[in-house]
Design an enzyme around this catalytic site. Structure first.
Site, PDB file in Angstrom:
ATOM      1  N   ARG A 159     -20.252  23.437 -17.448  1.00 36.75           N
ATOM      2  CA  ARG A 159     -19.652  23.419 -18.783  1.00 36.75           C
ATOM      3  C   ARG A 159     -20.492  22.662 -19.802  1.00 36.75           C
ATOM      4  O   ARG A 159     -19.972  22.036 -20.727  1.00 36.75           O
ATOM      5  CB  ARG A 159     -18.231  22.850 -18.743  1.00 36.75           C
ATOM      6  CG  ARG A 159     -17.281  23.630 -17.837  1.00 36.75           C
ATOM      7  CD  ARG A 159     -17.089  25.078 -18.324  1.00 36.75           C
ATOM      8  NE  ARG A 159     -16.283  25.837 -17.379  1.00 36.75           N
ATOM      9  CZ  ARG A 159     -16.772  26.607 -16.406  1.00 36.75           C
ATOM     10  NH1 ARG A 159     -18.071  26.729 -16.246  1.00 36.75           N
ATOM     11  NH2 ARG A 159     -15.974  27.278 -15.612  1.00 36.75           N
ATOM     12  N   SER A 210      -8.651  25.953 -21.086  1.00 31.59           N
ATOM     13  CA  SER A 210      -8.632  24.785 -20.199  1.00 31.59           C
ATOM     14  C   SER A 210      -9.022  23.536 -20.976  1.00 31.59           C
ATOM     15  O   SER A 210     -10.080  23.492 -21.596  1.00 31.59           O
ATOM     16  CB  SER A 210      -9.597  24.983 -19.031  1.00 31.59           C
ATOM     17  OG  SER A 210      -9.176  26.055 -18.212  1.00 31.59           O
ATOM     18  N   GLU A 281     -12.850  19.403 -21.679  1.00 35.77           N
ATOM     19  CA  GLU A 281     -13.643  20.604 -21.870  1.00 35.77           C
ATOM     20  C   GLU A 281     -13.616  21.010 -23.341  1.00 35.77           C
ATOM     21  O   GLU A 281     -14.544  21.626 -23.838  1.00 35.77           O
ATOM     22  CB  GLU A 281     -13.093  21.736 -20.990  1.00 35.77           C
ATOM     23  CG  GLU A 281     -13.991  22.940 -20.886  1.00 35.77           C
ATOM     24  CD  GLU A 281     -13.585  23.878 -19.767  1.00 35.77           C
ATOM     25  OE1 GLU A 281     -13.395  25.072 -20.052  1.00 35.77           O
ATOM     26  OE2 GLU A 281     -13.456  23.423 -18.621  1.00 35.77           O
TER      27      GLU A 281
END
Length: 295
Positions: A159, A210, A281
């Protein structure tokens, strides 16, 4: 160019304060020209579909640049690679690749953002990750100059993807390469992934996907549910009953402050109960304002 642009209408959480300035380029060359004439210390915020972003209630004291609908060129190159500009929606790229008989782009259909965002955070799901398929990228620097970069120029991880050298460049476009496949199989796979998303994620409510990265060897959603936080609310912001790693804004009434406070509460409780530090995130920018303030 607009002033005091309300960001709640540009982010999928439907919350947050205004950007002091907002620029909507016509195309890539227009953006390059704009960057070349911009003050070198002007804070910049690149916005695609706003699906991974929260602007605090006090707003963003800089210039927000909106790429979706402007940096939208998508084509198959003569060498078989796929060129996509930063404003192209990831699901659109997935469909484009699948229809041309290539495989493994289907995971992009499950990412509710743009190519620029997918590159910046090495977006992934269902076993696929963006940078696995990147051949090269086109960057723009603050002087409006274009630079071609290869994957070797970037530090790519879970990520995250960033240039190894400290620069002021932003993602403008990328060339991707996917293996040969079957168009019908790709279409069926995308349909399956979409059905799974609908069944497991609160897609009908304002959310930002998310909220936390999965810690090594575990899942953020499992930890949040095990802590008894599913359904927890703060001033209209709620941990989704459908997926614990999603925070929703069911009535569109939650402020950015309420969402950020709920994020902080989750992190604190998971750290206290399990000794795990959950990393966000989602990206949070701007200055704090009054909790109930809406723009």
């Amino acid at each position: 160019m607009r002033s005091n642009e309300p960001m709640a209408g540009h982010v999928s959480w439907r919350a947050g304060g205004p950007a002091a300035r907002a620029f909507f380029p016509v195309d890539l060359d227009d953006l390059a020209t704009f960057l070349g004439g911009l003050r070198h210390d002007e804070p910049l915020l690149l916005v695609g579909l706003g699906s991974n972003l929260l602007v605090r209630d006090g707003g963003f004291d800089g210039t927000a640049i909106f790429t979706h609908g402007a940096l939208n060129t998508l084509r198959r190159e003569p060498d078989g690679s796929f060129y996509a500009e930063a404003g192209v929606a990831s699901p659109k790229l997935a469909r484009f690749v699948g229809r041309r008989g290539c495989a493994e782009a289907e995971f992009l259909a499950g990412i509710p953002g743009t190519v620029g965002g997918a590159l910046a955070m090495n977006a992934g799901c269902h076993g696929g990750e963006t940078w696995r398929y990147v051949e090269k990228v086109l960057m723009l620097n603050r002087q409006g100059e274009k630079r071609l970069r290869g994957p070797e120029d970037f530090a790519v991880g879970y990520r995250h993807a960033g240039l190894k050298s400290a620069t002021d460049e932003v993602f403008a476009a990328a060339w991707f390469r996917f293996p040969p496949g079957d168009a019908g199989a790709a279409q069926a796979r995308m349909k399956e992934l979409l059905e799974r998303r609908v069944a497991t994620q609160p897609l009908t409510l304002p959310n930002a996907g998310s909220v936390f990265r999965n810690p090594p060897g575990d899942h953020a959603a499992r930890l949040i549910e095990a802590a008894g936080l599913k359904g927890t609310q703060i001033d209209g912001a709620q941990v989704s009953e459908k997926h614990s790693n999603f925070i929703v804004n069911p009535d569109g009434a939650a402020s950015a402050s309420a969402i950020e406070m709920l994020i902080g509460r989750i992190q604190a409780e998971i750290r206290e109960k399990f000794g795990v530090s959950l990393a966000r995130e989602v990206r949070i920018v701007g200055v704090a304002g009054r909790g109930g303030e809406r723009s």
